[in-house]
Scaffold this motif. Sequence first.
Motif, PDB file in Angstrom:
ATOM      1  N   SER A   1       0.833  -1.201   0.000  1.00  8.27           N
ATOM      2  CA  SER A   1       0.000   0.000   0.000  1.00  8.27           C
ATOM      3  C   SER A   1       0.870   1.254   0.000  1.00  8.27           C
ATOM      4  O   SER A   1       2.067   1.192   0.281  1.00  8.27           O
ATOM      5  CB  SER A   1      -0.931   0.003   1.218  1.00  8.27           C
ATOM      6  N   GLN A   2       0.243   2.381  -0.273  1.00  4.49           N
ATOM      7  CA  GLN A   2       0.961   3.655  -0.313  1.00  4.49           C
ATOM      8  C   GLN A   2       0.067   4.750   0.246  1.00  4.49           C
ATOM      9  O   GLN A   2      -1.139   4.788  -0.030  1.00  4.49           O
ATOM     10  CB  GLN A   2       1.349   4.002  -1.753  1.00  4.49           C
ATOM     11  N   ILE A   3       0.656   5.629   1.042  1.00  7.34           N
ATOM     12  CA  ILE A   3      -0.062   6.787   1.575  1.00  7.34           C
ATOM     13  C   ILE A   3       0.298   8.015   0.749  1.00  7.34           C
ATOM     14  O   ILE A   3       1.456   8.207   0.355  1.00  7.34           O
ATOM     15  CB  ILE A   3       0.288   7.007   3.060  1.00  7.34           C
ATOM     16  N   TYR A   4      -0.712   8.851   0.498  1.00 10.30           N
ATOM     17  CA  TYR A   4      -0.524  10.080  -0.267  1.00 10.30           C
ATOM     18  C   TYR A   4      -1.167  11.259   0.476  1.00 10.30           C
ATOM     19  O   TYR A   4      -2.043  11.066   1.318  1.00 10.30           O
ATOM     20  CB  TYR A   4      -1.214   9.981  -1.636  1.00 10.30           C
ATOM     21  N   VAL A   5      -0.742  12.463   0.116  1.00  6.98           N
ATOM     22  CA  VAL A   5      -1.497  13.669   0.475  1.00  6.98           C
ATOM     23  C   VAL A   5      -2.206  14.151  -0.778  1.00  6.98           C
ATOM     24  O   VAL A   5      -1.736  13.936  -1.904  1.00  6.98           O
ATOM     25  CB  VAL A   5      -0.600  14.785   1.052  1.00  6.98           C
ATOM     26  N   ALA A   6      -3.350  14.791  -0.588  1.00  2.00           N
ATOM     27  CA  ALA A   6      -4.175  15.199  -1.727  1.00  2.00           C
ATOM     28  C   ALA A   6      -3.687  16.482  -2.379  1.00  2.00           C
ATOM     29  O   ALA A   6      -3.977  16.733  -3.550  1.00  2.00           O
ATOM     30  CB  ALA A   6      -5.626  15.376  -1.281  1.00  2.00           C
ATOM     31  N   HIS A   7      -2.936  17.298  -1.610  1.00  2.00           N
ATOM     32  CA  HIS A   7      -2.522  18.600  -2.143  1.00  2.00           C
ATOM     33  C   HIS A   7      -1.100  18.932  -1.685  1.00  2.00           C
ATOM     34  O   HIS A   7      -0.717  18.616  -0.559  1.00  2.00           O
ATOM     35  CB  HIS A   7      -3.490  19.696  -1.678  1.00  2.00           C
ATOM     36  N   SER A   8      -0.369  19.572  -2.547  1.00  7.40           N
ATOM     37  CA  SER A   8       1.031  19.896  -2.261  1.00  7.40           C
ATOM     38  C   SER A   8       1.194  20.926  -1.151  1.00  7.40           C
ATOM     39  O   SER A   8       2.289  21.074  -0.600  1.00  7.40           O
ATOM     40  CB  SER A   8       1.732  20.403  -3.526  1.00  7.40           C
ATOM     41  N   ASP A   9       0.111  21.639  -0.784  1.00  7.07           N
ATOM     42  CA  ASP A   9       0.205  22.616   0.302  1.00  7.07           C
ATOM     43  C   ASP A   9       0.191  21.968   1.683  1.00  7.07           C
ATOM     44  O   ASP A   9       0.410  22.648   2.690  1.00  7.07           O
ATOM     45  CB  ASP A   9      -0.948  23.628   0.212  1.00  7.07           C
ATOM     46  N   SER A  10      -0.071  20.665   1.754  1.00  3.20           N
ATOM     47  CA  SER A  10       0.040  19.974   3.043  1.00  3.20           C
ATOM     48  C   SER A  10       1.488  20.002   3.506  1.00  3.20           C
ATOM     49  O   SER A  10       2.417  19.769   2.722  1.00  3.20           O
ATOM     50  CB  SER A  10      -0.422  18.519   2.916  1.00  3.20           C
ATOM     51  N   GLU A  11       1.703  20.290   4.790  1.00  5.00           N
ATOM     52  CA  GLU A  11       3.058  20.315   5.335  1.00  5.00           C
ATOM     53  C   GLU A  11       3.729  18.945   5.242  1.00  5.00           C
ATOM     54  O   GLU A  11       4.948  18.839   5.293  1.00  5.00           O
ATOM     55  CB  GLU A  11       3.023  20.766   6.803  1.00  5.00           C
ATOM     56  N   LEU A  12       2.940  17.895   5.102  1.00  3.65           N
ATOM     57  CA  LEU A  12       3.477  16.537   5.048  1.00  3.65           C
ATOM     58  C   LEU A  12       4.021  16.177   3.676  1.00  3.65           C
ATOM     59  O   LEU A  12       4.634  15.118   3.510  1.00  3.65           O
ATOM     60  CB  LEU A  12       2.394  15.531   5.440  1.00  3.65           C
ATOM     61  N   SER A  13       3.819  17.048   2.682  1.00  5.28           N
ATOM     62  CA  SER A  13       4.220  16.725   1.320  1.00  5.28           C
ATOM     63  C   SER A  13       5.734  16.672   1.151  1.00  5.28           C
ATOM     64  O   SER A  13       6.224  16.252   0.097  1.00  5.28           O
ATOM     65  CB  SER A  13       3.620  17.737   0.326  1.00  5.28           C
ATOM     66  N   ASP A  14       6.494  17.078   2.197  1.00 10.90           N
ATOM     67  CA  ASP A  14       7.954  16.959   2.114  1.00 10.90           C
ATOM     68  C   ASP A  14       8.402  15.502   2.199  1.00 10.90           C
ATOM     69  O   ASP A  14       9.494  15.145   1.759  1.00 10.90           O
ATOM     70  CB  ASP A  14       8.635  17.774   3.213  1.00 10.90           C
ATOM     71  N   VAL A  15       7.530  14.642   2.775  1.00 14.84           N
ATOM     72  CA  VAL A  15       7.840  13.217   2.931  1.00 14.84           C
ATOM     73  C   VAL A  15       6.811  12.345   2.229  1.00 14.84           C
ATOM     74  O   VAL A  15       7.149  11.335   1.612  1.00 14.84           O
ATOM     75  CB  VAL A  15       7.925  12.836   4.432  1.00 14.84           C
ATOM     76  N   VAL A  16       5.539  12.730   2.327  1.00 19.96           N
ATOM     77  CA  VAL A  16       4.444  11.918   1.800  1.00 19.96           C
ATOM     78  C   VAL A  16       4.171  12.302   0.348  1.00 19.96           C
ATOM     79  O   VAL A  16       4.061  13.478   0.017  1.00 19.96           O
ATOM     80  CB  VAL A  16       3.165  12.101   2.649  1.00 19.96           C
ATOM     81  N   GLN A  17       4.041  11.300  -0.510  1.00 18.08           N
ATOM     82  CA  GLN A  17       3.834  11.539  -1.936  1.00 18.08           C
ATOM     83  C   GLN A  17       2.520  12.267  -2.211  1.00 18.08           C
ATOM     84  O   GLN A  17       1.541  12.095  -1.485  1.00 18.08           O
ATOM     85  CB  GLN A  17       3.806  10.210  -2.705  1.00 18.08           C
ATOM     86  N   LEU A  18       2.524  13.057  -3.284  1.00 19.00           N
ATOM     87  CA  LEU A  18       1.311  13.722  -3.748  1.00 19.00           C
ATOM     88  C   LEU A  18       0.485  12.730  -4.561  1.00 19.00           C
ATOM     89  O   LEU A  18       1.004  12.032  -5.429  1.00 19.00           O
ATOM     90  CB  LEU A  18       1.662  14.938  -4.603  1.00 19.00           C
ATOM     91  N   TYR A  19      -0.809  12.647  -4.263  1.00 18.28           N
ATOM     92  CA  TYR A  19      -1.680  11.704  -4.963  1.00 18.28           C
ATOM     93  C   TYR A  19      -1.774  12.070  -6.446  1.00 18.28           C
ATOM     94  O   TYR A  19      -2.008  13.226  -6.797  1.00 18.28           O
ATOM     95  CB  TYR A  19      -3.069  11.706  -4.342  1.00 18.28           C
TER      96      TYR A  19
END
Length: 331
Positions: A293-311
């Motif tokens: 499985s893979q976890i993503y963030v929905a938008h690049s403005d999420s602070e987590l996008s530095d580690v978590v892939q953009l959907y």
Amino acid sequence: MGHIRKLAKRLVENETSIISAWARESLFLRQLRKDSKLTFKVADRLGIKKLTSTRFFFPNENSETIFILAGGATVNRLSADQFRQIDSATSIGINFWPIHDFVPTALSTETDNRTGGPTQSNQFLSEKINKYENSPNDGPIILVLRPPWPPNPRRLYSLTGASNQLTYMYGRANVITRNPNNLDGDLERIVRRVARKSLPPSVLPDNGSSVVRLTFLALMQGFKHIVWVGVDQSSGPYFWTEDPIPEKYRDAAAMFPRESGRPHSTSSAENRPFSNDVYLRSLARAVSLATESQIYVAHSDSELSDVVQLYPWTDRQRASRRRRGETVGKS
């Protein structure tokens, strides 16, 4: 006695010992079993079905993608087409999500066992959820986090219709370690157990966070793509408090305000083992390493996008052009 307790804690938190890692995992499993029994006890008292987390219970059994819908302002950056993609998959709205017009597959709610009747917050959100009965579907599945014992049934959401019949209760258990250096390894071991469906039913691993619990539920249910929507972990507004506030959100903004510039409550480790800023990044790494499985963030403005892939949202217009054999970018 205090000296012995400190020594035991130091041994359990050893960063290099396999025995220490095994001890933390064993203590975590014991905690899960204990909370499972309590969850069954509370659910039986309240007459609510127990969540059997290893059994697929969402309507669309062919869905491989689940969207976990939180309250960050990046929700307002999503297009109508992106919401159509969410609607075609499986989705769970967290806590205040009923403020939004989009009707998810499920909703995650929390309550307490204080004396008295329902809170103003519960009444407000109950009214929002009950309006879902007018939607094309039967209403969302309701997931209720186990309140403390003894439960007060008057503190539950006042739901009618299908949602009242589709309510499930679950418990939670936090990781044992409080050492950030142990977190990645401990989470990887927990995630592997989740993937093997070898945890007690009706209890989800936790960090004092709905996003964490529902991510583990998604893994237990076998979803391959887990998308965090509005999980911004920033000091920005909620989607309903972002200026200019639309008329439809004004009541919610007055009832559930957010002071601008303050970190999100889950960014603090004061009431949880770790800051969610740390835990969510670690969880995303563990899922990527230990599962398919893979976890993503929905938008690049999420602070987590530095580690978590953009959907990778599907560009429907481009896809349609490809099907027609047109060149992408042609007018």
